[in-house]
Design a protein around this motif. Structure first.
Motif, short mmCIF file in Angstrom:
data_model
loop_
_atom_site.label_atom_id
_atom_site.label_comp_id
_atom_site.label_asym_id
_atom_site.label_seq_id
_atom_site.Cartn_x
_atom_site.Cartn_y
_atom_site.Cartn_z
N ARG A 8 0.83 -1.21 0.00
CA ARG A 8 0.00 0.00 0.00
C ARG A 8 0.87 1.26 0.00
O ARG A 8 0.57 2.24 -0.68
N SER A 9 2.00 1.23 0.76
CA SER A 9 2.89 2.39 0.80
C SER A 9 3.54 2.64 -0.56
O SER A 9 3.63 3.78 -1.03
N ASP A 10 3.98 1.56 -1.23
CA ASP A 10 4.59 1.72 -2.55
C ASP A 10 3.59 2.28 -3.55
O ASP A 10 3.91 3.14 -4.38
N GLU A 11 2.36 1.78 -3.49
CA GLU A 11 1.34 2.27 -4.43
C GLU A 11 1.06 3.75 -4.20
O GLU A 11 0.91 4.52 -5.16
N ALA A 12 1.03 4.16 -2.91
CA ALA A 12 0.79 5.57 -2.62
C ALA A 12 1.94 6.44 -3.13
O ALA A 12 1.72 7.53 -3.69
N GLN A 13 3.17 5.96 -2.97
CA GLN A 13 4.32 6.74 -3.45
C GLN A 13 4.31 6.85 -4.98
O GLN A 13 4.60 7.91 -5.54
N TRP A 14 3.96 5.75 -5.66
CA TRP A 14 3.89 5.81 -7.13
C TRP A 14 2.80 6.77 -7.58
O TRP A 14 3.00 7.54 -8.54
N ASN A 15 1.67 6.74 -6.91
CA ASN A 15 0.59 7.67 -7.28
C ASN A 15 1.02 9.12 -7.08
O ASN A 15 0.74 9.99 -7.92
N LYS A 16 1.74 9.38 -5.98
CA LYS A 16 2.22 10.73 -5.73
C LYS A 16 3.22 11.16 -6.79
O LYS A 16 3.20 12.31 -7.27
N LEU A 17 4.10 10.22 -7.20
CA LEU A 17 5.09 10.55 -8.22
C LEU A 17 4.43 10.85 -9.56
O LEU A 17 4.79 11.82 -10.25
N TRP A 18 3.41 10.05 -9.94
CA TRP A 18 2.72 10.31 -11.20
C TRP A 18 1.96 11.63 -11.15
O TRP A 18 1.87 12.34 -12.17
N GLN A 19 1.41 11.98 -10.01
CA GLN A 19 0.74 13.27 -9.88
C GLN A 19 1.73 14.43 -10.08
O GLN A 19 1.40 15.43 -10.72
#
Length: 210
Positions: free
Chosen positions: A47-58
């Motif tokens: 879940r933490s990795d997915e949140a970081q990837w979403n933040k990076l794409w944003q």
């Protein structure tokens, strides 16, 4: 004997089974099962990795889009250069006929040069015979004999006798000192007398015109 072997075998099997059961009970009692904890940690990490990837794409989406570069002036200049190059006059073909004719005439002249003939073989037999004769003559020349040894004993004896005779000659005695005082006094008196002589007068001028 067979009875003892069977008895010991059963005892070993029973001890092995009891040891396995005791070890299993001890491990279940004292070792904590971390399977569920590891699964929870794996899900939390995902879940933490997915949140970081979403933040990076944003953040990538928030970047401004690059503006398109206007290359119209560059294309216009390239078109102008192409027009100038196409308007240049084409170079005229070079006429190399005269050069080719000269090369052909030079090749013909070279072909007409006569090939030098092979020189005749030189007969060196007379020279070799003369050299052999000279070598034989030189080999027949007698070698000079070694001179006999000269006995210098008499000469050395005479030199020793002469040296002894010279050493016996008495040395001359040192001459006595001569007193030259009276002679020097007389010379000084004579010099004083010469100084007292009056100098001759200058003669009068003689008139030779008459």
């Amino acid at each position: 004997m067979i009875y003892l072997l069977a008895k010991y075998t059963l005892l070993f099997l029973l001890a092995s089974i009891l040891g396995f059961m005791l070890g299993y009970w001890y491990s279940r009692r004292n070792i904590e099962d971390v399977t569920e904890s590891f699964e929870d940690m794996r899900k939390a990490s995902a879940r933490s990795d997915e949140a970081q990837w979403n933040k990076l794409w944003q953040q990538f989406s928030a970047l401004p889009q690059p503006k398109e570069t206007d290359l119209t002036s560059v294309f216009e200049r390239l078109d102008g250069v192409q027009t100038l190059v196409s308007s240049l006059p084409k170079p005229e073909p070079v006429n190399l006929a005269s050069v080719e004719q000269r090369l052909e005439s030079l090749a013909e002249t070279v072909r007409r040069i006569p090939v030098p003939e092979k020189p005749a073989a030189v007969n060196l037999a007379p020279i070799e015979k003369r050299l052999e004769t000279l070598a034989e003559t030189v080999s027949k020349i007698p070698h000079p004999e070694k001179p006999a040894a000269v006995d210098l004993g008499p000469v050395e004896a005479k030199l020793e006798t002469l040296a002894e005779t010279v050493s016996k000659i008495p040395h001359p005695e040192k001459p006595a000192t001569v007193d030259l005082g009276p002679v020097e006094a007389k010379l000084e008196t004579l010099a004083a007398t010469v100084r007292l002589i009056p100098a001759p007068e200058k003669p009068a001028a003689v008139n030779l015109s008459s």
